[in-house]
Design a protein around this motif. Structure first.
Motif, PDB file in Angstrom:
ATOM      1  N   HIS A 148      56.651  38.554  48.757  1.00  0.00           N
ATOM      2  CA  HIS A 148      55.697  38.536  47.505  1.00  0.00           C
ATOM      3  C   HIS A 148      54.627  39.381  47.791  1.00  0.00           C
ATOM      4  O   HIS A 148      53.983  39.919  46.454  1.00  0.00           O
ATOM      5  CB  HIS A 148      55.620  37.280  47.165  1.00  0.00           C
ATOM      6  CG  HIS A 148      56.647  36.219  46.816  1.00  0.00           C
ATOM      7  ND1 HIS A 148      56.908  35.147  47.024  1.00  0.00           N
ATOM      8  CD2 HIS A 148      57.806  36.598  45.916  1.00  0.00           C
ATOM      9  CE1 HIS A 148      57.937  34.684  46.509  1.00  0.00           C
ATOM     10  NE2 HIS A 148      58.491  35.618  46.134  1.00  0.00           N
ATOM     11  N   SER A 149      54.123  39.491  48.923  1.00  0.00           N
ATOM     12  CA  SER A 149      52.800  40.445  49.070  1.00  0.00           C
ATOM     13  C   SER A 149      53.114  41.842  49.173  1.00  0.00           C
ATOM     14  O   SER A 149      52.353  42.560  49.728  1.00  0.00           O
ATOM     15  CB  SER A 149      51.979  39.800  50.056  1.00  0.00           C
ATOM     16  OG  SER A 149      52.455  39.798  51.310  1.00  0.00           O
ATOM     17  N   VAL A 169      49.175  30.807  49.170  1.00  0.00           N
ATOM     18  CA  VAL A 169      50.261  31.087  48.402  1.00  0.00           C
ATOM     19  C   VAL A 169      49.918  30.564  46.858  1.00  0.00           C
ATOM     20  O   VAL A 169      50.219  31.478  45.660  1.00  0.00           O
ATOM     21  CB  VAL A 169      51.688  30.481  49.045  1.00  0.00           C
ATOM     22  CG1 VAL A 169      52.724  30.612  47.565  1.00  0.00           C
ATOM     23  CG2 VAL A 169      51.976  31.083  50.112  1.00  0.00           C
ATOM     24  N   SER A 170      49.284  29.462  46.971  1.00  0.00           N
ATOM     25  CA  SER A 170      49.151  28.889  45.360  1.00  0.00           C
ATOM     26  C   SER A 170      47.765  29.702  44.761  1.00  0.00           C
ATOM     27  O   SER A 170      47.807  29.653  43.516  1.00  0.00           O
ATOM     28  CB  SER A 170      48.660  27.322  45.505  1.00  0.00           C
ATOM     29  OG  SER A 170      47.445  27.265  46.099  1.00  0.00           O
ATOM     30  N   GLN A 171      47.154  30.317  45.638  1.00  0.00           N
ATOM     31  CA  GLN A 171      46.274  31.097  45.074  1.00  0.00           C
ATOM     32  C   GLN A 171      46.531  32.628  44.997  1.00  0.00           C
ATOM     33  O   GLN A 171      45.681  33.447  44.954  1.00  0.00           O
ATOM     34  CB  GLN A 171      44.887  31.226  46.278  1.00  0.00           C
ATOM     35  CG  GLN A 171      44.136  29.809  46.142  1.00  0.00           C
ATOM     36  CD  GLN A 171      43.660  29.392  44.832  1.00  0.00           C
ATOM     37  OE1 GLN A 171      43.057  29.938  44.060  1.00  0.00           O
ATOM     38  NE2 GLN A 171      44.291  27.923  44.443  1.00  0.00           N
ATOM     39  N   LYS A 172      47.759  33.131  44.990  1.00  0.00           N
ATOM     40  CA  LYS A 172      48.319  34.231  45.129  1.00  0.00           C
ATOM     41  C   LYS A 172      47.605  35.281  46.338  1.00  0.00           C
ATOM     42  O   LYS A 172      47.866  36.382  45.997  1.00  0.00           O
ATOM     43  CB  LYS A 172      47.970  35.027  43.679  1.00  0.00           C
ATOM     44  CG  LYS A 172      48.266  34.083  42.616  1.00  0.00           C
ATOM     45  CD  LYS A 172      49.937  33.933  42.532  1.00  0.00           C
ATOM     46  CE  LYS A 172      50.267  33.095  41.296  1.00  0.00           C
ATOM     47  NZ  LYS A 172      51.866  32.690  41.320  1.00  0.00           N
ATOM     48  N   GLN A 173      47.420  34.602  47.212  1.00  0.00           N
ATOM     49  CA  GLN A 173      46.805  35.556  48.472  1.00  0.00           C
ATOM     50  C   GLN A 173      47.896  35.380  49.489  1.00  0.00           C
ATOM     51  O   GLN A 173      47.847  34.926  50.552  1.00  0.00           O
ATOM     52  CB  GLN A 173      45.726  34.705  49.007  1.00  0.00           C
ATOM     53  CG  GLN A 173      44.507  34.893  48.169  1.00  0.00           C
ATOM     54  CD  GLN A 173      43.096  34.311  48.781  1.00  0.00           C
ATOM     55  OE1 GLN A 173      43.095  34.414  49.826  1.00  0.00           O
ATOM     56  NE2 GLN A 173      42.511  33.443  47.838  1.00  0.00           N
ATOM     57  N   MET A 174      49.217  36.125  49.105  1.00  0.00           N
ATOM     58  CA  MET A 174      50.293  35.971  50.026  1.00  0.00           C
ATOM     59  C   MET A 174      50.022  36.660  51.420  1.00  0.00           C
ATOM     60  O   MET A 174      50.685  36.098  52.486  1.00  0.00           O
ATOM     61  CB  MET A 174      51.561  36.868  49.213  1.00  0.00           C
ATOM     62  CG  MET A 174      51.719  36.201  47.689  1.00  0.00           C
ATOM     63  SD  MET A 174      52.438  34.514  47.750  1.00  0.00           S
ATOM     64  CE  MET A 174      52.791  34.393  46.004  1.00  0.00           C
TER      65      MET A 174
END
Length: 1751
Positions: A892-893, A865-870
């Motif tokens: 979010h994804s 999540v912190s790496q935007k890989q939801m």
């Protein structure tokens, strides 16, 4: 066709005055008429006589009446006339292009007997018929005539066919002879074709028929074979006389035959296939028709009569007027003359196939014509006169024609686009497309010259809305196909066809490079785009900016100018390019930089020096820099290094500029030292390759010269040590170890420990490598090296040190891996978690720490999540049981379905906060039901209603609102929503909301506010019908205020107030509209009232008429008097005050004079009775003609004064002739004498004095004589003038003396000297005795030779019979032809003298061309000795057949010795292969050499095989017709022809994928001809083709045989060959051993490998395939039965069943193979396959159903 008399050129006389000949010029502008007086009259096309000249006899001593003119004909260029005379001569007169040209004799052709008839066919020489029965041809270029053929009977008539390449002659014994100058492929024979019952004086060749008639009153029509196919017998008609002359129309579809008082007309009927007699033309007292001439465009026929009359007849079938602009005259079924009525220009439209032209239209702004026939389409450009006729099958008029391109017509029919280039008789190309907008098709035809490109024709079009195809129209092959992501609305190729601009519906502009097939977006918004003509510069508009790409190769370099309007046009005229922009009501031009435009043109032309010159004049900018870069790249690629140096200097690239300067100096030094081109030196080439960064090329260049050290040095200087070491290793350089050591030391010195470590690793020094990696800060590589060697892993200290370094460098995963391999799981886990390597951590935990797996999954998900890989985090949160985090990650994804799945299994209290987000998402993707469900769950019903409202789903919104809200709340909600829609301009949607909540008044108000009155009235009519009339009146008043009168009228009428509409139109001065309304809707009296008011508001004639109608003349008269309305005043005066008319006329005349309208003023002055005023007006304006005209007509007292004043003005303007005419008309000749004398015009002065004032002549003569004797006033002009005066006075001796006194001392004008001396001789011969003439000739003859006027001198000598002197002077002037002619005609004993002098001259000059006329054989031998074979063959073509083929054989033998077999073959293809036995070895040698040539087993070899086949076909046909037909070689050549046909057909099949099986069959069939074909080559090709088709058994046998043959060739014997595989086949065993191998070693090795692998596999049987006969499939002979089957002409296989027989015996085809080949030919349009079909049809005869087509 019918004849209509239109004009009489010459009126008939009372007695016999026969018109002997007539002729129309080919350009239709002149008619020549020869009268009985032997005078030729010249008329223009309108029948006006413009010129005449007399003919002359062969010798003046016989007198002018010693001959008659028997024939007259114009040259093809209309500048010459040939005249045939009975005194045994044909004269050719040059008359020039215009009427003022001097008529001179340019050719003379003396004949052996009287000329009886003469024609001059187009594109040919003069044909002459003689009384001795010979038909001769006269060549105007060589001035020689020769006999075409001879008979024993008087030639009475001669005619030519429509092409002019064939003639027929009629003779007194009735014989008709046909002769062809060129073979037109008709198959018609030459020689006597028939014998007519009487002398065929009336003879013509019309189409394929010869029409003949004579004194027996019968008209016979003969066919091609000479048989009579039709006869018209008029012998029983008592009024008919003998037929005297015939003429056919230029199209050959009509024939006119003349007799006594009558012209008979016959027309060819294509439908009936026969001639039909039309209505004859009878003219009483016309007497016998002696000659006929048909105008070359077929529109007029002229007839000459026995009494000297010349009559013209119109020959047109019909005339039509098209659009009142063009006159179309149908002069025949297949010929139409189109005349532009405004310009007078004419175009002759003709069907070359003879089809009937059905209709003609002029389209495309009256520039292009279209005509239809039954099988063709006629197209033309009237401005350039380029016409085309292409085959075309009618489609019922459904074609659409587009003329946007000036070079080509685009025809769209049934989804197919056809292009026809004007002037070309073939369809340029056809494609399938449904898009015919001219903006979606771009055609470029040779619009700009390119370097090395001769024919450049390309087209771009749409395949579908998103796909563009580009086609090369020359080859017919597609060049590229480009797919786009949106619809395309405009495209255009540049003029060279290399780049394509196109724009899509989003107005994005793209550039497509066709060569590289790359697409570039160059502008995101473009409202206008265009290529600049004659360049690759692009102009476009992007909103308020004018964008110019001067270098389209760099689309990022764009020049932009701000503009305020829209671009409307682009003009490029006289080296200036302007962009026309319309800014409001004004038009502004923006001029582009012509230098930048010209730069690209120079680049395309390859003129780099000119490009540099352009760029040097420009300041540096982004565009200029891009151009310098382009030029530097191109010049460097082309090795123009000086230009490249200049470019890099301009770009500021000092390093490259200096490098190139040194390179240029180096090349110059090498050129100076070694000669030649210094750029070719290896060092220069290597350094140039280095500059281009092509180091491998540079290395190759050095190594080719064995410069190993230089190659290594190059790499070392570039710090490419690896490449340098590789070169050293490859060449075994002794310094290899030192080089490696140096490399290592250099790496250490430059701190490249990593590379040094690699070296140590490669040397297996792992500890040193690890230390170097650690030193370089690369512990990961050290770890990799350690983990790959177990002995290193055992070193714990080393491992610990590496692990610590990895952790220090943040390589946690590598450290963890190292710890895990050493068994330290705890530290490995720590490293994995610190390094976020959760996958490795989870794998380790599942084995060693199972309790930590869930925690690690949650950590892993949080990290993702912190790496935007939801989306990746969702499953990890689910694994960890963190549902809330999983839902948030899914939202979010945008994994909405997954989010719903998770929510559905959760408690509502936990999930309710996510409902709104999910509902908004499904509303955005229009899944309204799902969105409503979640809005309701989230208690957000209002949002759901708003969603439905925005989507226009009013029923769903209302249904939801009613169930959830109060009625007043619903109304408030809907009204607010409607107001929002109203603000957004969505009025219909707002209306629906207002009506839904029962608020129609708000909707009405809305429409009123928006001025949408139609909708407003609609709602009022439905909801408030009582207020409808008031609403209409209110709207009418508003619209009247706004100037919308038509709409206001409608509402006035609907509101029952028609008077309001009338008053509205009165106020706007629209009286016609007011009258219309009153008449349509008012009462009876209202119409009169409006008419009165209308008349009252008008002035002039219209008002008078209305007022007269209503009795208001008094006020009209007063109005006209006050306002000077003269026309009105005249009208009033005619009715009420006639005595004032002259006064009004005078005032009107003065007014017109002040306005400069003199013609009208003159008429007014005359009407006013003041002609003197009109004369003075014209004199004042110097309009003398008008002044004299008025004076003569109305005031005779003023005539003399006008003439004298006019003469004075004419003398001032140097118009002496006109001035003299005026003075004589004024009876003032003494003034003319005075003016001429003052102007120094002596001759005119003497002439006028002699004619009009003779008493002054003596005085003037004395004055002029004294001036001529005065040396100060003398000169050659005075001397010549004096001579002319003496001549005019009859003092001939003194005139001769004066002319002889003119010498080169007086003038350098040789023409003047020649004229004077010739004049002296002429006067002496004509007026003085012969002795004086002889002395004068002997004086001036050498003088003329001295000024190089040899011809004139010779003519003068000949006039006094000084023949030897004339010949000598012509020889001195190298006038050999004329000298020869003089000797031959006047003194034959000097002929040998002239020939000997001429031969000596030619031999000295080595001039074989001229020697051809004297000794052709000797000249041809000279060409051979000089090695000029092409010229030798060209000259030999003009000799007889044997001479030509003697030198063709010599040339072919020479080419064979030079190994140029292809050219030798082309020689016989061009000139034919005669059946001479001495040539047989040449034919065989060509055949065998081509069989042995490599690389002919491919589609590209078709033309070679096709030419060989056609040559052998020609040879066998010639042999069959020759005495050598029984020669044994005939059968051998037949076999060679069959082999060549198989090879040609195989090449054609190889080019088509569907025919490859036929190619394989042909390769197999060729094996039966291995006694001719090289055996190894034949078996190799048969095996390879069989393998491609999967015939592995036969491929194995054939390739095995091929390997055996190669071994036999190496051994030099075939004795060891095993023939068991080929028993019971027709493959021969006894074959010649090939002298060499015909297959390369690499192919042989490939075959060996395949045969070996197949034999090891044991899946293939070593046997040949068999057919239903239990026989080898390709064998023609079945050994079981002995039956021989014919070979298939397409595949070579035996024809067993499904047989197709050809006309030629023994020729057949397998039906399946034939149909396959035929279908592929139709589908592919392959020219090679079509050629095979053509050959088969010629060789074998037609098939039973030969109706195939390639269209």
């Amino acid at each position: 066709m019918q004849l209509k008399h239109t004009k009489t050129f010459l009126t008939p006389q009372d007695g016999a005055a026969k018109i002997t000949a007539l002729a129309w010029s080919p350009n239709n502008s002149k008619l020549a008429v020869c009268t009985v007086d032997r005078v030729i009259l010249l008329y223009d096309e309108h029948g006006e006589r413009r010129d005449k000249f007399s003919t002359k006899p062969i010798d003046s001593k016989y007198g002018k009446k010693s001959y008659a003119v028997k024939g007259l004909a114009f040259s093809p260029d209309s500048t010459k006339i040939a005249v045939g005379q009975t005194d045994n001569i044909v004269y050719v007169y040059k008359i020039g292009d215009d009427w003022d040209s001097k008529k001179v004799i340019c050719n003379k052709f003396v004949q052996q007997s009287a000329v009886t008839c003469l024609i001059w066919p187009p594109d040919n020489q003069i044909i002459v018929g003689l009384a001795d029965g010979k038909v001769r041809v006269a060549n105007t270029k060589t001035n020689k005539s020769s006999t075409v053929y001879g008979t024993d009977s008087y030639v009475v008539s001669v005619a030519h066919n429509s092409s002019g390449k064939g003639i027929v002659s009629g003779h007194a014994d009735g014989t008709i002879v046909r002769y062809f100058f060129e073979d037109e492929g008709t198959g018609e024979s030459q020689g006597k074709i028939c014998t007519h019952p009487c002398p065929p004086y009336s003879l013509c060749w019309a189409g394929s028929s010869v029409v003949a008639a004579g004194c027996d009153k019968k008209i016979m029509v003969y066919g091609r074979d000479g048989r009579c196919i039709q006869q018209f017998d008029h012998s029983r008609d008592p009024d008919e006389h003998e037929f005297t002359v015939a003429a056919n129309s230029p199209s050959g579809q009509s024939v006119v035959i003349g007799s006594y008082d009558r012209l008979r007309v016959y027309n060819w009927s294509p439908r009936k296939g026969m001639w039909e007699e039309a209505k004859r033309k009878d003219i009483k007292n016309l007497y016998t028709i002696t000659t006929l001439a048909w105008r070359k465009d077929g529109s007029k026929l002229v007839a000459g009569t026995l009494c000297g009359g010349v009559e013209m007849f119109d020959c047109s079938l019909r005339r039509t007027i098209f659009k009142n602009k063009f006159e179309m005259t149908y002069v025949g079924l297949s010929q139409v003359i189109i005349k532009n009525l405004s310009s007078g220009t004419r175009v002759v439209l003709k069907s070359h196939y003879g089809y009937e032209i059905e209709e003609v239209k002029i389209l495309g702004k009256d520039r292009y014509l279209i005509g239809h026939t039954s099988n063709t389409l006629l197209l033309g450009d009237l401005s350039t006169n380029k016409l085309s006729e292409v085959p075309w099958q009618s489609s019922g008029g459904n074609e659409k024609f587009f003329f946007d391109n000036e070079c080509v017509c685009m025809i769209f029919n049934a989804g197919e686009l056809s292009l026809v280039e004007y002037g070309n008789n073939e369809v340029l190309g056809c494609v399938r497309t449904e898009f015919m907008n001219p903006h979606l098709i771009s055609v470029r035809l040779n619009e700009r010259k390119q370097l090395g490109v001769d024919d450049n024709k390309k087209m771009a079009y749409l395949v579908d809305l998103k796909t563009i195809a580009i086609v090369d129209l020359v080859t017919g092959f597609p060049m590229a196909t480009m797919a786009h992501d949106s619809k395309i609305d405009w495209l255009e190729l540049n003029e060279t066809g290399h780049k394509l601009l196109f724009r899509d519906k989003r107005l994005r502009l793209h550039l497509f490079d066709i060569i590289t097939e790359t697409k570039t977006t160059i502008q995101n918004y473009s409202s206008y785009v265009q290529w600049v003509p004659q360049s690759d510069v692009v102009v476009a508009q992007n909103r308020d900016s004018l964008c110019v790409w001067y270098n389209i190769d760099h689309p990022e370099k764009v020049t932009m100018f701000p503009i305020k309007g829209d671009i409307i046009d682009l003009e490029r005229v006289d080296g200036k390019t302007d962009v026309i922009v319309k800014e409001g009501v004004t038009t502004i031009s923006y001029t582009l930089d012509e230098g930048l435009i010209e730069f690209r043109t120079a680049i395309d032309d390859g003129d780099y020096s000119r490009a540099v010159a352009f760029l040097e004049t420009l300041e540096m900018s982004n565009e200029t820099e891009a151009m310098w870069k382009t030029l530097s790249k191109l010049s460097l690629e082309s090795c123009y290094l000086h230009i490249s140096e200049r470019c890099y200097a301009a770009l500021g690239d000092v390093a490259k500029a200096r490098y190139l300067r040194n390179l240029n100096q180096l090349a110059a030094n090498y050129a100076k030292e070694m000669g030649g081109d210094g750029m070719a030196h290896y060092e220069v080439r290597a350094k140039l390759a280095i500059l281009k960064r092509d180091f491998k090329e540079a290395e190759t260049i050095y190594l080719e010269q064995n410069m190993i050290d230089e190659a290594m040095q190059m790499y070392q200087e570039l710090h490419k040590w690896d490449e340098a070491i590789a070169v050293a290793e490859a060449k075994g350089h002794p310094e290899l170890d030192n080089l490696r050591q140096s490399y290592y030391q250099w790496l250490m010195d430059t701190s490249q420990e990593e590379k040094a470590g690699e070296m140590k690793e490669n040397d297996n020094d792992y500890h040193a490598a690890i230390n170097l990696y650690m030193k370089a800060g690369m512990p990961a590589r050290a770890a990799r090296l350690v983990t790959s060697h177990e002995d290193l892993m055992a070193n714990r200290d080393l491992v610990q040190r590496i692990a610590a370094s990895l952790i220090k460098s943040d390589f946690y995963e590598r450290a963890g891996d190292l710890f895990e391999k050493t068994g330290d799981e705890q530290r490995a886990m720590e490293c994995y978690r610190r390094g976020k390597s959760y996958r490795r951590a989870v794998e380790l935990a599942r084995v060693s720490f199972p309790n930590d797996v869930v925690k690690l999954e949650e950590e892993w998900g949080s990290y993702l999540v912190s790496q935007k890989q939801m989306d990746a985090a969702i499953n990890h949160f689910i694994e960890a049981g963190c549902s809330q985090k999983a839902i948030e990650a899914a939202i979010h994804s945008h994994q909405w379905n997954k989010a719903i799945q998770i929510i559905e299994i959760q408690e509502p209290s936990m999930a309710e906060k996510y409902y709104a987000d999910i509902a908004r998402h499904y509303a955005s993707i229009k899944d309204y039901e799902t969105a409503e469900k979640f809005y309701v769950r989230a208690d957000m019903t209002k949002m759901a209603i708003e969603m439905y409202t925005n989507a226009g789903k009013w029923e769903a919104a209302h249904k939801l609102a009613v169930t959830c809200m109060k009625s007043e709340d619903v109304a408030v909600l809907y009204i607010s929503q409607a107001q929002q829609l109203e603000a957004q301009g969505k009025f219909r949607e707002a209306e629906r909301l207002y009506i839904t909540v029962e608020e129609p008044d708000m909707a009405i108000t809305m429409y009123k506010k928006q001025r949408q009155y139609d909708h407003m009235v609609r709602l009022v009519k439905h909801y408030h019908p009582d207020l409808l009339q008031d609403t209409h009146l209110h709207l009418a008043q508003e619209m009247e205020t706004d100037g919308q009168l038509r709409q206001a009228e409608y509402h006035f009428i609907e509101g029952k107030n028609w008077k309001g509409a009338v008053n509205m139109y009165r106020g706007a001065d629209l009286w016609d509209e007011a009258y219309r309304v009153a008449k349509s809707h008012g009462e009876a009296d209202s119409t009169k009232q409006v008419a009165y008011l209308w008349a009252k508001s008008l002035g002039g004639d219209s008002a008078v008429k209305l007022l007269t109608k209503f009795g208001l003349l008094d006020s009209a008269i007063e109005y006209a008097a006050d306002n000077c309305a003269f026309e009105f005043a005249f009208d009033l005066a005619k009715t009420s005050a006639k005595n004032k008319i002259p006064e009004i006329h005078l005032k009107h005349a003065m007014y017109l004079e002040d306005e400069g309208r003199f013609k009208d003023a003159e008429a007014a002055f005359i009407k006013a009775g003041k002609p003197k005023e009109a004369v003075l007006m014209y004199v004042h304006s110097q309009d003398w003609d008008a002044a004299q005209r008025v004076a003569e007509k109305h005031d005779s007292d003023s005539v003399a004064d006008v003439l004298v004043g006019q003469a004075r003005f004419a003398f001032e303007q140097k118009d002496f002739q006109k001035a003299e005419s005026f003075l004589l008309r004024a009876q003032r000749p003494e003034l003319a004498v005075k003016y001429y004398k003052n102007a120094g015009m002596r001759q005119d002065c003497l002439r006028v004095t002699k004619e009009y004032v003779p008493h002054m002549l003596q005085q003037l003569q004395e004055e002029f004589d004294s001036e001529a004797l005065n040396p100060e006033l003398g000169g050659v002009e005075i001397l010549i003038s004096q001579a002319r005066e003496w001549e005019g006075a009859g003092e001939y001796a003194r005139a001769v003396d004066c002319y002889c006194k003119v010498t080169p001392k007086h003038t350098n004008d040789t023409k003047l000297l020649e004229s004077c001396w010739s004049k002296a001789v002429g006067i002496a011969m004509k007026f003085i005795d012969k002795s004086r003439a002889l002395s004068v000739v002997k004086q001036v003859g050498p003088q003329l030779a001295g000024i190089e006027k040899y011809n004139t001198a010779a003519e003068l000598y000949l006039q006094l019979d000084l023949i030897k002197e004339a010949i000598d002077v012509l020889l001195d002037g190298q006038e050999w032809v004329k000298a020869k002619k003089v000797a031959k005609e006047l003194e034959p004993r000097y002929e040998k003298y002239v020939d000997s002098r001429y031969k000596e001259f030619l031999k000295e000059k080595d001039d074989a061309d001229s020697m051809m006329d004297l000794e052709p054989t000797e000249a041809l031998n000279m060409y051979v000795e000089q090695g000029k074979w092409e010229e030798c063959i060209e000259k030999a073509q003009k000799q007889d057949f044997k001479v030509l083929h003697k030198y063709v054989a010599l040339y072919a033998a020479h080419l064979i010795n030079e190994k140029n077999i292809q050219k030798a073959l082309d020689l016989y293809v061009q000139h034919g292969a005669p059946p001479n036995p001495e040539n047989f070895n040449i034919y065989k040698r060509i055949f065998m050499e081509i069989l042995s040539m490599p690389n002919l087993d491919r589609p590209q070899a078709y033309h070679t095989w096709g030419d060989l086949r056609d040559m052998l076909m020609n040879l066998t046909e010639n042999l069959a017709r020759s005495p050598a037909s029984k020669n044994p070689a005939c059968e051998e050549f037949q076999s060679m022809l069959l082999v060549a046909h198989y090879y040609a057909t195989r090449s054609a099949c190889l080019g088509q994928e569907k025919l490859e099986v036929l190619a394989a069959k042909l390769s197999v069939a060729l094996l039966r001809h291995t006694e001719i074909v090289p055996a190894d080559k034949a078996f190799y090709e048969a095996g390879i083709q069989s393998r491609k088709q999967g015939w592995d058994n036969m491929a194995f046998v054939f390739l095995n045989r091929f390997l055996d043959l190669t071994e036999a060739i190496e051994d030099g014997s075939l004795d060891m060959l095993d023939h068991s595989d080929f028993q019971d086949t027709d493959i021969p065993f006894e074959i010649p051993l090939p002298e060499k191998q015909h297959v390369t070693e690499d192919k042989k090795e490939e075959v060996k490998e395949w045969v070996l692998s197949v034999s090891m596999d044991q899946k293939v049987e070593q046997c040949l395939d068999r057919d239903e006969r239990d026989t080898y499939v390709a064998s023609l002979i079945a050994p079981n039965t002995g039956v021989r089957s014919p070979p298939c002409v397409i595949s070579g296989y035996p024809v067993l069943r499904n047989k197709l027989d050809f006309k030629r015996n023994g020729h057949a085809a397998n039906k399946d193979d034939w149909n396959k080949f035929l279908m592929c030919t139709k589908m592919s349009h392959s020219t090679e396959c079509q050629d095979v079909m053509r050959f088969v049809g010629q060789w074998s005869g037609s098939t039973p159903s030969p109706s195939y087509t390639f269209q």
